[in-house]
Design an enzyme around this catalytic site. Sequence first.
Site, mmCIF file in Angstrom:
data_model
loop_
_atom_site.group_PDB
_atom_site.id
_atom_site.type_symbol
_atom_site.label_atom_id
_atom_site.label_comp_id
_atom_site.label_asym_id
_atom_site.label_seq_id
_atom_site.Cartn_x
_atom_site.Cartn_y
_atom_site.Cartn_z
ATOM 1 C CD GLU A 78 -32.572 10.953 -36.446
ATOM 2 O OE1 GLU A 78 -32.193 12.140 -36.520
ATOM 3 O OE2 GLU A 78 -33.676 10.607 -35.971
ATOM 4 N NE ARG A 88 -38.575 10.909 -22.976
ATOM 5 C CZ ARG A 88 -39.403 9.873 -22.921
ATOM 6 N NH1 ARG A 88 -40.256 9.740 -21.925
ATOM 7 N NH2 ARG A 88 -39.394 8.954 -23.870
ATOM 8 C CB CYS A 141 -31.592 6.009 -31.221
ATOM 9 S SG CYS A 141 -32.727 4.602 -31.153
ATOM 10 C CG HIS A 165 -35.192 7.545 -34.661
ATOM 11 N ND1 HIS A 165 -34.359 8.577 -34.297
ATOM 12 C CD2 HIS A 165 -35.197 6.681 -33.590
ATOM 13 C CE1 HIS A 165 -33.879 8.358 -33.073
ATOM 14 N NE2 HIS A 165 -34.367 7.218 -32.623
HETATM 15 N N1 PCA Z 1 -35.171 3.806 -29.764
HETATM 16 C C1 PCA Z 1 -34.508 4.506 -28.695
HETATM 17 C C2 PCA Z 1 -33.443 3.560 -28.217
HETATM 18 C C3 PCA Z 1 -33.825 2.218 -28.748
HETATM 19 C C4 PCA Z 1 -34.820 2.487 -29.783
HETATM 20 O O1 PCA Z 1 -35.295 1.657 -30.572
HETATM 21 C C5 PCA Z 1 -34.030 5.909 -29.067
HETATM 22 O O2 PCA Z 1 -34.649 6.549 -29.928
HETATM 23 O O3 PCA Z 1 -33.058 6.390 -28.499
#
Ligand code: PCA
Length: 214
Positions: A78, A88, A141, A165
């Site tokens: 990111e 959501r 996140c 991610h």
């Molecule tokens: N993914 C979520 C929150 C916790 C996670 O592992 C997100 O992409 O916001």
Amino acid sequence: MKILVTCFDPFGGESVNPASVVVDRLPGEIAGASLVKLEIPTVFYKSIEKTIKAIDEEKPDFVLSIGQAGGRTRISVERIGINCDDARIPDNEGQSPDNIPIDKDGPAAHFATIDVKAVVKTLMAHGIPAELSNTAGTYVCNHIMYGVLNHIAKNRLPIKAGFIHIPFISEQAVGKANTAFMPVEELTKGIELAIRAIVSPEDVADIEVETRTH
Ligand code: PCA
């Protein structure tokens, strides 16, 4: 050198969070940096509080947070965290903020301070599908990414931070048709390489890989 690596507990009806599974498998030291592993709850604000407490106690040089992005096809590094919570689905304590600033006095966004291109290039050069992402979403996140960078900026701490991610792992894709996933072994190798690039980006500066795919 020390790197704090955070991951989340399962959310949204999943029985595992791939970030926790991967972080569990990482060695205690990578490229001379010792790892401090921390699972944080998929809960707005509590996740930031727990991470800041660990930053205060451990005084790491780097903070890397990792989370699940179900549906994404590759490891997503990111670039930016934005000052907005817009859920959501409810978090693990039932909170569903609707277009609320994370810090009402904070800037609109914070860029990751790790070398995001060095990470993507390293992964691609090793044959691991990876991309530079321009949105971490508006759920927990993005919340932790913005929250950690905001804390570091406000307190002028000598810490570099970023967020990665990762897709579902194979076991999560079993009951879901047409859903992307990556094997846990490949994700673990990818995160290990990512940490290597974060703690010593100079080692990967000369890798020639085009990271702009859009
Ligand atoms: N993914 C979520 C929150 C916790 C996670 O592992 C997100 O992409 O916001």
